[in-house]
Design an enzyme around this catalytic site. Sequence first.
Site, short mmCIF file in Angstrom:
data_model
loop_
_atom_site.label_atom_id
_atom_site.label_comp_id
_atom_site.label_asym_id
_atom_site.label_seq_id
_atom_site.Cartn_x
_atom_site.Cartn_y
_atom_site.Cartn_z
CG ASN A 189 36.85 33.02 44.91
OD1 ASN A 189 35.56 31.78 44.61
ND2 ASN A 189 36.58 33.76 43.56
CB VAL A 192 38.55 29.53 43.14
CG1 VAL A 192 40.07 29.72 41.59
CG2 VAL A 192 37.77 30.25 40.76
CD GLU A 210 47.19 32.94 53.39
OE1 GLU A 210 46.13 34.23 53.75
OE2 GLU A 210 48.02 32.29 53.78
CB CYS A 244 41.28 39.43 51.93
SG CYS A 244 43.08 39.39 53.03
P1 NAD Z 1 40.32 36.28 40.89
O1 NAD Z 1 39.17 35.86 40.71
O2 NAD Z 1 41.25 37.06 40.68
O3 NAD Z 1 40.76 34.39 41.46
C1 NAD Z 1 41.95 34.17 41.80
C2 NAD Z 1 42.82 33.60 41.15
O4 NAD Z 1 42.16 32.57 40.58
C3 NAD Z 1 43.30 33.95 39.74
O5 NAD Z 1 44.34 33.92 39.71
C4 NAD Z 1 42.73 33.59 38.88
O6 NAD Z 1 43.29 32.79 37.27
C5 NAD Z 1 42.29 31.48 39.73
N1 NAD Z 1 41.36 31.24 39.02
C6 NAD Z 1 39.18 32.22 38.72
N2 NAD Z 1 38.56 31.31 38.71
C7 NAD Z 1 39.05 30.02 38.47
C8 NAD Z 1 38.61 28.67 38.07
N3 NAD Z 1 37.44 28.62 38.07
N4 NAD Z 1 39.66 27.56 38.17
C9 NAD Z 1 40.85 27.91 38.07
N5 NAD Z 1 41.67 28.95 38.34
C10 NAD Z 1 40.16 30.02 38.93
O7 NAD Z 1 39.85 37.11 42.72
P2 NAD Z 1 39.34 36.69 43.80
O8 NAD Z 1 38.62 35.31 44.44
O9 NAD Z 1 38.02 37.44 42.96
O10 NAD Z 1 39.61 37.48 45.36
C11 NAD Z 1 39.02 37.59 45.60
C12 NAD Z 1 39.04 36.76 46.78
O11 NAD Z 1 39.69 36.46 47.42
C13 NAD Z 1 38.29 37.33 48.44
O12 NAD Z 1 37.66 36.16 48.36
C14 NAD Z 1 39.17 37.78 49.25
O13 NAD Z 1 38.49 37.79 50.41
C15 NAD Z 1 40.02 37.15 48.73
N6 NAD Z 1 41.77 37.26 49.20
C16 NAD Z 1 42.33 36.41 50.31
C17 NAD Z 1 43.21 37.37 50.55
C18 NAD Z 1 44.39 36.25 51.90
O14 NAD Z 1 45.33 36.82 51.48
N7 NAD Z 1 43.65 35.63 52.28
C19 NAD Z 1 44.05 38.14 50.12
C20 NAD Z 1 43.38 38.69 49.29
C21 NAD Z 1 42.37 38.39 48.75
#
Ligand code: NAD
Length: 453
Positions: A189, A192, A210, A244
């Site tokens: 997201n 982060v 991404e 996403c």
């Molecule tokens: P998530 O919670 O798994 O976080 C992603 C990664 O960030 C994890 O490995 C986690 O350990 C790390 N993380 C989380 N909080 C953190 C912090 N405070 N500090 C450091 N690292 C941290 O996944 P998410 O963010 O819930 O994923 C969903 C989001 O990802 C949606 O917004 C989606 O649209 C986006 N997404 C984008 C793509 C793309 O290709 N553009 C693909 C998949 C998902």
Amino acid sequence: MSREQQAVETAKKAFLTGRSKPLEYRIAQLKSLQRFIVERQKDINAALKKDLNKSELGTPLYETLGLEGEILLAVNKLAEWAAPRPVEKNLLTLSDQVFIQPEPLGVVLIIGAWNYPWAVTIQPLIGAIAAGNAAVVKPSEVSAHTSKVMEELLPLYLDKEMYPVVTGGVPETQELLRQRFDHIFYTGNSTVGKLVMEAASRHLTPVTLELGGKSPCYIDKDCDLSIACRRITWGKFTNCGQTCIAPDYILCEPSIQDRVIEEIRKSIKEFYTEDPKTCEDYSRIINQRHFKRVMAMMADSTTAVGGDHDESQCYIAPTVLRDVKPDAKVMQEEIFGPLLPILTVSGVDEAIRFINDREKPLALYVFSPDNKLIKRVIAETSSGGVLANDCLVHYSVSALPFGGVGNSGMGCYHGKHSFDQLSHLRGCLIKSLGMEGVNNMRYPPHTAKKLDW
Ligand code: NAD
């Protein structure tokens, strides 16, 4: 030394041996990765079933087939991608060698997300291997079963010093982010994403982000609504809306709203039966925290289809919301769940204004039989990618750069774009020591006579 520091040190040392530079090594690693996917498909499927209730038969389509395609492409094209790329010369360099030489960056940190945990973690790894880098792989702790399989099985196939897998949650990721990398590739997201970029800036490390966002979907009143809505239903409710590039919301004229709802209702029934809860092909929300987040978004909108839910199973039915107002809860952030709001607009002009008033999305969808209208939407808006008359499938075209713009991310990958993204494109110029006469003009003293040619 922490576990994370150790992993980075190991990868750095491995990279410095130079063994990832020869193309034969990279191809051998890519082929091992391919073997891993084939031989361990059952482990991969079982983990995804536990994490997201993904159907066993559907998994290859959404997670691993794309990876296999990318590996095959990289293996076949690597020699071409890695070769020096001659460029156009100017008058002063006509007899020189002028070329771009792609070179590995060093150690890449890959931070994956949980929604398609294989696709979004392994696909950047394919690029990192192809480009000759070492990589520290950090899968998402949220898809815990997948993360465990990656940690246990990947080292059995890949050079485990060059590509260590580090598992863990926020503290572990933060510890990794304190280390120095040569590139950070983050999927997740935008909140982060900002933290990742901040951490990277301390070492001037380049990043690929991404991210996500609210991807709009405009439906022109003249299109075949049955086909359009079938494709939209697929794009939205696959993986329970946790994609996403899922269409986040629909924009259409009021005159077609009822038909759009009915067509989506029909497609939901066709894909997931009358009772999606018992359907093998319908996933679940990843965890209770996200379940609650998605449920809260429904509060101030009118449900036209679905709405059923069961917290004990993290189940939310495919749901369509009608006459949604721009200030409704569901319109304030990326939904990332199976809610599809419909907002009515007076036509394409208002749709374009609506889209441009908001953050640049990762994907933009437009359904219309009119090529001119489609081209106009492309010309007058901005988004990571755009797809007309279908959903999601632009992701599968390796030749297209996949990535966001503005709030939806920076940098791109897939196919050769992954290779370029994770390489340094080094400008090289090789001159001979001859023909010194042509250089006279540049050396002082700068006299009028020297310039007079
Ligand atoms: P998530 O919670 O798994 O976080 C992603 C990664 O960030 C994890 O490995 C986690 O350990 C790390 N993380 C989380 N909080 C953190 C912090 N405070 N500090 C450091 N690292 C941290 O996944 P998410 O963010 O819930 O994923 C969903 C989001 O990802 C949606 O917004 C989606 O649209 C986006 N997404 C984008 C793509 C793309 O290709 N553009 C693909 C998949 C998902």
